[in-house]
Scaffold this motif. Structure first.
Motif, PDB file in Angstrom:
ATOM      1  N   ASP A  40       0.831  -1.212   0.000  1.00  0.00           N
ATOM      2  CA  ASP A  40       0.000   0.000   0.000  1.00  0.00           C
ATOM      3  C   ASP A  40       0.866   1.262   0.000  1.00  0.00           C
ATOM      4  O   ASP A  40       0.568   2.226  -0.700  1.00  0.00           O
ATOM      5  N   LEU A  41       1.897   1.248   0.789  1.00  0.00           N
ATOM      6  CA  LEU A  41       2.779   2.404   0.916  1.00  0.00           C
ATOM      7  C   LEU A  41       3.547   2.677  -0.378  1.00  0.00           C
ATOM      8  O   LEU A  41       3.657   3.824  -0.808  1.00  0.00           O
ATOM      9  N   LEU A  42       4.045   1.623  -0.996  1.00  0.00           N
ATOM     10  CA  LEU A  42       4.906   1.787  -2.166  1.00  0.00           C
ATOM     11  C   LEU A  42       4.152   1.816  -3.491  1.00  0.00           C
ATOM     12  O   LEU A  42       4.683   2.305  -4.485  1.00  0.00           O
ATOM     13  N   GLY A  43       2.959   1.265  -3.514  1.00  0.00           N
ATOM     14  CA  GLY A  43       2.182   1.253  -4.750  1.00  0.00           C
ATOM     15  C   GLY A  43       2.941   0.593  -5.892  1.00  0.00           C
ATOM     16  O   GLY A  43       3.393  -0.544  -5.778  1.00  0.00           O
ATOM     17  N   ASP A  44       3.111   1.333  -6.988  1.00  0.00           N
ATOM     18  CA  ASP A  44       3.782   0.797  -8.175  1.00  0.00           C
ATOM     19  C   ASP A  44       5.252   0.463  -7.935  1.00  0.00           C
ATOM     20  O   ASP A  44       5.848  -0.290  -8.694  1.00  0.00           O
ATOM     21  N   LYS A  45       5.826   1.017  -6.898  1.00  0.00           N
ATOM     22  CA  LYS A  45       7.249   0.775  -6.581  1.00  0.00           C
ATOM     23  C   LYS A  45       7.463  -0.527  -5.808  1.00  0.00           C
ATOM     24  O   LYS A  45       8.602  -0.918  -5.555  1.00  0.00           O
ATOM     25  N   PHE A  46       6.381  -1.201  -5.437  1.00  0.00           N
ATOM     26  CA  PHE A  46       6.509  -2.440  -4.672  1.00  0.00           C
ATOM     27  C   PHE A  46       7.318  -3.487  -5.436  1.00  0.00           C
ATOM     28  O   PHE A  46       8.136  -4.192  -4.859  1.00  0.00           O
ATOM     29  N   GLY A  47       7.107  -3.563  -6.733  1.00  0.00           N
ATOM     30  CA  GLY A  47       7.860  -4.513  -7.560  1.00  0.00           C
ATOM     31  C   GLY A  47       9.364  -4.273  -7.493  1.00  0.00           C
ATOM     32  O   GLY A  47      10.156  -5.215  -7.497  1.00  0.00           O
ATOM     33  N   GLU A  48       9.746  -2.997  -7.409  1.00  0.00           N
ATOM     34  CA  GLU A  48      11.170  -2.667  -7.282  1.00  0.00           C
ATOM     35  C   GLU A  48      11.728  -3.170  -5.956  1.00  0.00           C
ATOM     36  O   GLU A  48      12.865  -3.641  -5.891  1.00  0.00           O
ATOM     37  N   LEU A  49      10.920  -3.050  -4.912  1.00  0.00           N
ATOM     38  CA  LEU A  49      11.339  -3.557  -3.604  1.00  0.00           C
ATOM     39  C   LEU A  49      11.585  -5.064  -3.683  1.00  0.00           C
ATOM     40  O   LEU A  49      12.597  -5.563  -3.193  1.00  0.00           O
ATOM     41  N   VAL A  50      10.657  -5.767  -4.307  1.00  0.00           N
ATOM     42  CA  VAL A  50      10.799  -7.220  -4.444  1.00  0.00           C
ATOM     43  C   VAL A  50      12.061  -7.555  -5.228  1.00  0.00           C
ATOM     44  O   VAL A  50      12.858  -8.401  -4.817  1.00  0.00           O
ATOM     45  N   GLU A  51      12.263  -6.896  -6.354  1.00  0.00           N
ATOM     46  CA  GLU A  51      13.452  -7.157  -7.182  1.00  0.00           C
ATOM     47  C   GLU A  51      14.733  -6.874  -6.415  1.00  0.00           C
ATOM     48  O   GLU A  51      15.690  -7.653  -6.479  1.00  0.00           O
ATOM     49  N   THR A  52      14.751  -5.773  -5.683  1.00  0.00           N
ATOM     50  CA  THR A  52      15.937  -5.406  -4.902  1.00  0.00           C
ATOM     51  C   THR A  52      16.200  -6.434  -3.814  1.00  0.00           C
ATOM     52  O   THR A  52      17.342  -6.852  -3.597  1.00  0.00           O
ATOM     53  N   PHE A  53      15.139  -6.852  -3.120  1.00  0.00           N
ATOM     54  CA  PHE A  53      15.302  -7.854  -2.065  1.00  0.00           C
ATOM     55  C   PHE A  53      15.875  -9.146  -2.640  1.00  0.00           C
ATOM     56  O   PHE A  53      16.828  -9.704  -2.097  1.00  0.00           O
ATOM     57  N   VAL A  54      15.290  -9.620  -3.730  1.00  0.00           N
ATOM     58  CA  VAL A  54      15.732 -10.888  -4.325  1.00  0.00           C
ATOM     59  C   VAL A  54      17.191 -10.798  -4.763  1.00  0.00           C
ATOM     60  O   VAL A  54      17.999 -11.696  -4.482  1.00  0.00           O
TER      61      VAL A  54
END
Length: 111
Positions: free
Chosen positions: A15-29
Motif C-alpha cells: 500500500d505504501l509503495l504502490g507501483d514501486k513495490f515490484g522494485e522492492l521485491v526485485e531489490t530484495f531478491v
C-alpha cells in the motif's frame, strides 16, 4: 498467503509503495541472492567475520519485509559467527536457502 512472510507487513509495504513495490521485491531478491552467494564462499573459507556481515545484512532485509522466520535463522547464525563458534553452518545455510526460496515465492506471487 504463507507463514514465511507477515502478510500485514507485506500489505502495508504494498500500500505504501504502490507501483514501486515490484522494485522492492526485485531489490530484495537480488540482494538476498548476492548475500547468500557471498555467505556460501565465506562458510567454505571459515571466514566468520564475512559470514556475520552477510547474514546481518540479510537479517535486516528480512525484517524489513516481514520475513521473520528467515530473519530468525539469520539472527542465530549471526550470533554464532560473532561468538566465533558457528554450529552446523552448512545445515543452517541449507535451511536459510529453503526459507529464502519460500520467501521469494511469496513475494513474486503478491507482486
Amino acid at each position: 498467503m504463507s507463514d514465511e512472510v507477515d502478510s500485514d507487513n507485506l500489505n502495508m509495504l504494498r500500500d505504501l509503495l504502490g507501483d514501486k513495490f515490484g522494485e522492492l521485491v526485485e531489490t530484495f531478491v537480488e540482494d538476498a541472492t548476492q548475500r547468500m552467494d557471498a555467505m556460501q564462499v565465506a562458510l567454505a573459507k571459515n571466514d566468520l567475520e564475512a559470514v556475520r556481515r552477510e547474514v546481518h545484512g540479510l537479517k535486516g532485509s528480512c525484517r524489513n519485509i516481514g520475513a521473520n522466520p528467515l530473519g530468525d535463522l539469520c539472527h542465530t547464525m549471526e550470533t554464532q559467527a560473532y561468538d566465533g563458534a558457528l554450529d552446523n553452518g552448512q545445515q543452517q545455510f541449507a535451511a536459510m536457502e529453503q526459507r529464502l526460496a519460500a520467501v521469494i515465492a511469496v513475494l513474486v506471487a503478491v507482486q
